[in-house]
Design a protein around this motif. Structure first.
Motif, PDB file in Angstrom:
ATOM      1  N   THR B  39      27.208  59.737  21.088  1.00 38.30           N
ATOM      2  CA  THR B  39      26.157  59.550  22.086  1.00 38.30           C
ATOM      3  C   THR B  39      24.785  59.712  21.439  1.00 38.30           C
ATOM      4  O   THR B  39      24.657  60.274  20.350  1.00 38.30           O
ATOM      5  CB  THR B  39      26.276  60.594  23.204  1.00 38.30           C
ATOM      6  OG1 THR B  39      26.150  61.897  22.603  1.00 38.30           O
ATOM      7  CG2 THR B  39      27.614  60.511  23.910  1.00 38.30           C
ATOM      8  N   ILE B  40      23.766  59.205  22.138  1.00 36.42           N
ATOM      9  CA  ILE B  40      22.392  59.342  21.646  1.00 36.42           C
ATOM     10  C   ILE B  40      22.047  60.819  21.485  1.00 36.42           C
ATOM     11  O   ILE B  40      21.443  61.241  20.496  1.00 36.42           O
ATOM     12  CB  ILE B  40      21.404  58.703  22.657  1.00 36.42           C
ATOM     13  CG1 ILE B  40      21.711  57.211  22.829  1.00 36.42           C
ATOM     14  CG2 ILE B  40      19.964  58.936  22.225  1.00 36.42           C
ATOM     15  CD1 ILE B  40      21.103  56.290  21.819  1.00 36.42           C
ATOM     16  N   ARG B  41      22.486  61.610  22.436  1.00 39.97           N
ATOM     17  CA  ARG B  41      22.188  63.041  22.397  1.00 39.97           C
ATOM     18  C   ARG B  41      22.758  63.671  21.129  1.00 39.97           C
ATOM     19  O   ARG B  41      22.104  64.475  20.460  1.00 39.97           O
ATOM     20  CB  ARG B  41      22.800  63.708  23.632  1.00 39.97           C
ATOM     21  CG  ARG B  41      22.685  65.228  23.616  1.00 39.97           C
ATOM     22  CD  ARG B  41      23.629  65.809  24.644  1.00 39.97           C
ATOM     23  NE  ARG B  41      23.146  65.508  25.981  1.00 39.97           N
ATOM     24  CZ  ARG B  41      22.717  66.442  26.829  1.00 39.97           C
ATOM     25  NH1 ARG B  41      22.747  67.703  26.479  1.00 39.97           N
ATOM     26  NH2 ARG B  41      22.284  66.094  28.015  1.00 39.97           N
ATOM     27  N   GLU B  42      23.994  63.263  20.801  1.00 34.74           N
ATOM     28  CA  GLU B  42      24.649  63.785  19.607  1.00 34.74           C
ATOM     29  C   GLU B  42      23.882  63.371  18.350  1.00 34.74           C
ATOM     30  O   GLU B  42      23.686  64.165  17.430  1.00 34.74           O
ATOM     31  CB  GLU B  42      26.060  63.229  19.547  1.00 34.74           C
ATOM     32  CG  GLU B  42      27.104  64.235  19.124  1.00 34.74           C
ATOM     33  CD  GLU B  42      28.493  63.632  19.254  1.00 34.74           C
ATOM     34  OE1 GLU B  42      29.300  63.859  18.361  1.00 34.74           O
ATOM     35  OE2 GLU B  42      28.731  62.896  20.236  1.00 34.74           O
ATOM     36  N   THR B  44      20.712  62.647  18.159  1.00 34.97           N
ATOM     37  CA  THR B  44      19.473  63.418  18.122  1.00 34.97           C
ATOM     38  C   THR B  44      19.745  64.794  17.537  1.00 34.97           C
ATOM     39  O   THR B  44      18.966  65.314  16.737  1.00 34.97           O
ATOM     40  CB  THR B  44      18.900  63.553  19.551  1.00 34.97           C
ATOM     41  OG1 THR B  44      18.910  62.268  20.156  1.00 34.97           O
ATOM     42  CG2 THR B  44      17.491  64.114  19.531  1.00 34.97           C
ATOM     43  N   GLY B  45      20.851  65.391  17.948  1.00 32.25           N
ATOM     44  CA  GLY B  45      21.201  66.729  17.469  1.00 32.25           C
ATOM     45  C   GLY B  45      21.486  66.769  15.985  1.00 32.25           C
ATOM     46  O   GLY B  45      21.210  67.771  15.325  1.00 32.25           O
ATOM     47  N   ARG B  54      17.526  56.118  19.179  1.00 30.21           N
ATOM     48  CA  ARG B  54      17.665  54.926  20.001  1.00 30.21           C
ATOM     49  C   ARG B  54      17.102  53.694  19.290  1.00 30.21           C
ATOM     50  O   ARG B  54      17.724  52.646  19.262  1.00 30.21           O
ATOM     51  CB  ARG B  54      16.940  55.135  21.345  1.00 30.21           C
ATOM     52  CG  ARG B  54      17.575  54.387  22.494  1.00 30.21           C
ATOM     53  CD  ARG B  54      16.850  54.705  23.784  1.00 30.21           C
ATOM     54  NE  ARG B  54      17.230  56.004  24.322  1.00 30.21           N
ATOM     55  CZ  ARG B  54      18.297  56.193  25.104  1.00 30.21           C
ATOM     56  NH1 ARG B  54      19.064  55.179  25.411  1.00 30.21           N
ATOM     57  NH2 ARG B  54      18.593  57.388  25.565  1.00 30.21           N
ATOM     58  N   GLU B  76      28.645  55.593  27.372  1.00 27.71           N
ATOM     59  CA  GLU B  76      27.351  56.170  27.003  1.00 27.71           C
ATOM     60  C   GLU B  76      27.242  56.361  25.497  1.00 27.71           C
ATOM     61  O   GLU B  76      26.279  56.950  25.022  1.00 27.71           O
ATOM     62  CB  GLU B  76      27.169  57.515  27.721  1.00 27.71           C
ATOM     63  CG  GLU B  76      26.779  57.369  29.178  1.00 27.71           C
ATOM     64  CD  GLU B  76      25.508  56.539  29.350  1.00 27.71           C
ATOM     65  OE1 GLU B  76      24.444  57.003  28.889  1.00 27.71           O
ATOM     66  OE2 GLU B  76      25.585  55.438  29.913  1.00 27.71           O
TER      67      GLU B  76
END
Lengths: 259, 218, 218
Positions: B39-42, B44-45, B54, B76
């Motif tokens: 995921t994008i969140r991952e 970013t992390g 992104r 997602e």
């Protein structure tokens, strides 16, 4: 990768370190390892090393270990004996009568062995310092399996074809005996009969109810029809078209369409 | 080796994000090596502070357009997947060659020598019934096909051999098939002709070659 | 005659290999799909008839130069691996491997640099016996395997490193081991027999060196 055992405290004196060397024979992987370790104290290129000095150090080590009543493995003692012999050869002028390699040759070989061991240690360290898979480099995370699909291809040669034809023509000269029997239902016939009927067999039905009408009265015809219908039903089971069951021995055989 | 290279980007990240090209490389490596869609969140992390996964992902997706693998969105999350048109490469076909069954080769031989021939005629020559499966198999292999209907009661369908058949057996026409006497000369016919018939057959061969119908009548 | 000339190009076109750009995509998809290195032979088997995987690989390798993942050669096989400088992003993927003992690491290095090498030779270099457990562990990790038997009395078994080993340490071939040529030049890879007992071994030494080259060629 350090050869000597990890010192408990870093600020202990060299004297203590030397004692640790003597006490901890277990820390060495054999006499060659010990010799390599001792040779490092000479702080010279291994090719220039004084084998004589090295032999003295080793013998002193063994002597000290004995005083401390430390059990020494046989190979340490064999090395000690060999080094004592080497030392005497190096000290005494060469005896022209004597056979065998000179003290210099033996010393050179020992120096070679030490240098080679040292080189391997360095190479091992360089190898382990490389980018490793699973630590610095990574393989594909999402893998796809290759599905193996089996496809059967039938083939025949011209010889097969001609032999088959020859076989039939040869057979022509004697008419097939079995074919003349009118009371024989072939499996192909039974299969042709059964195949369109099974579409309606949603429930378990007695196999015998599928016999052709004209075949169920006469016992001989009935036997033949039963056998070929049964064989045909097995063929259909094999094809996966129907299911077959029998409650117990001699109980009626039942079939039904496979849903 | 890796100690410095590993620390460097992290230290850098305190001040500014790595250049976009570098971020794209990072996304590429992460998508490649991670066992699940990411995921994008991952992203970013995992990427240095200030990165724009992104945007990097968008660059990467465009870079892989038309390639053998594609950057694909799954719900997602994102993953690298085989291009759909290359799915066939993930299947390995194992071809198993088997000899034709005796029934099939005999049926084929009869069709080749007697074409056009009806099913009833084949059965008469073989002396046993011909199962539907055998005919179907030969049609599926494209070695036989339907010929003209016979102008007899019931107008039964006939069978003939195909071009594929001739190709496979390296024949120009079905007439090139060796005649009975040739088969006999080649030792393919076991039965000995009655004495005196040998001569006759040599002549008959001519006739055989001319018309296959004749052979059938025999 | 004309029939033949017409047939030939047709047959060729049936087996015409896809364009190189397309072959490159195919190699890309196949390499991306698996974690294991793929041999040229396997690529040839899976790609359409007439493909040139070797050339396609060369194109692909160049395309991925400087990217986040790289096309890497491992012996006769190829794989895609993440670029080593991005390892820091993959902390989650790090597989904790069993720590190798010093004996195991040294034994591994000796096998890599001296292969094919017998157990007696390893022991001679290390000056100490090699425990069974050490060899077993390296075999279990699939880093070493048995090589050919040495053609000397007793026909002792030899050890060589595997493709898994090359893959793990990012080596294209065993020839790329760090410092190999220097060690060879310094004579440190010779199996020099102790003075006085070397005569009969002198020939064996020759064979050893040859064997090593052989193995690299494989």
């Amino acid at each position: 990768m350090s050869d000597s055992p990890e010192p408990v405290q870093l600020d202990v004196s060299a004297r203590l370190a030397a004692e640790a060397l003597i006490v901890d024979v277990e820390g060495f992987e054999g006499p060659l390892d010990l010799l390599l370790s001792l040779s490092r104290t000479q702080k010279v290129d291994l090719r220039e090393i004084s084998i004589l000095a090295l032999a003295r150090q080793y013998l002193a080590f063994v002597e000290k270990a004995r005083e401390l009543r430390i059990e020494l493995a046989a190979d340490y003692l064999v090395m000690a004996a060999w080094l004592a012999f080497l030392k005497s050869r190096l000290l005494l002028p060469p005896d022209p009568e004597e056979e065998g390699p000179s003290g210099e040759d033996l010393a050179a070989h020992l120096a070679f062995q030490l240098e080679r061991l040292e080189a391997m240690r360095r190479s091992a360290a360089r190898l382990m310092a490389r980018d490793q898979l699973g630590r610095d480099r990574f393989a594909r995370g999402i893998t796809e399996d290759v599905a193996r699909v089996r496809r059967v291809e039938y083939t025949a040669t011209l010889i097969d074809l001609m032999q088959a034809y020859a076989r039939i023509r040869t057979r022509d000269e004697f008419r097939p005996y079995a074919y003349d029997r009118t009371n024989l239902l072939s499996m192909e016939e039974a299969l042709d009969r059964l195949r369109p009927l099974i579409g309606f067999a949603g429930e378990w039905t007695d196999l015998m109810s599928y016999l052709p009408d004209s075949w169920s009265a006469d016992p001989a015809r009935r036997r033949s029809a039963a056998a070929s219908t049964f064989a045909a039903s097995l063929e259909l089971v094999k094809e996966g078209a129907i299911q077959i069951r029998q409650g117990e021995t001699f109980a009626p055989i039942q079939i039904r369409r496979k849903s | 080796m890796s100690e410095e290279t590993r620390d460097e980007p992290q230290e850098q990240s305190l001040f500014e994000a790595p250049p976009m090209a570098e971020q794209e490389r990072m996304v590429e490596a992460i998508l490649f090596a991670t066992a699940e869609p990411v995921t994008i969140r991952e992203l970013t992390g995992r990427m240095p502070h200030g990165s724009e996964p992104r945007e990097a992902l968008e660059h990467l997706r465009r870079r892989y357009e038309g390639r053998g693998v594609q950057v694909t969105r799954i719900g997602e999350a994102w993953a690298i997947r085989t291009a759909p048109d290359l799915g066939f490469l993930m299947r390995q076909e194992v071809v198993e060659t088997r000899k034709l069954s005796r029934a099939a080769i005999e049926t084929l031989a009869i069709i080749a020598y007697h074409q056009p021939v009806t099913r009833a005629e084949i059965e008469e020559i073989r002396g046993v019934g011909v199962s539907r499966g055998t005919i179907d198999q030969l049609i599926e292999m494209d070695w036989i096909r339907f010929g003209r209907r016979r102008m007899t009661p019931g107008r039964p369908v006939t069978f003939v051999v195909t071009e594929t058949f001739l190709d496979h057996f390296a024949l120009e026409t079905a007439r090139d098939l060796p005649g009975l006497s040739e088969l006999r000369a080649a030792g393919l016919l076991d039965s000995r002709p009655p004495p005196g018939e040998g001569e006759e057959d040599a002549e008959g061969e001519e006739a055989t070659d001319e018309g296959q119908e004749d052979l059938f009548e025999e």
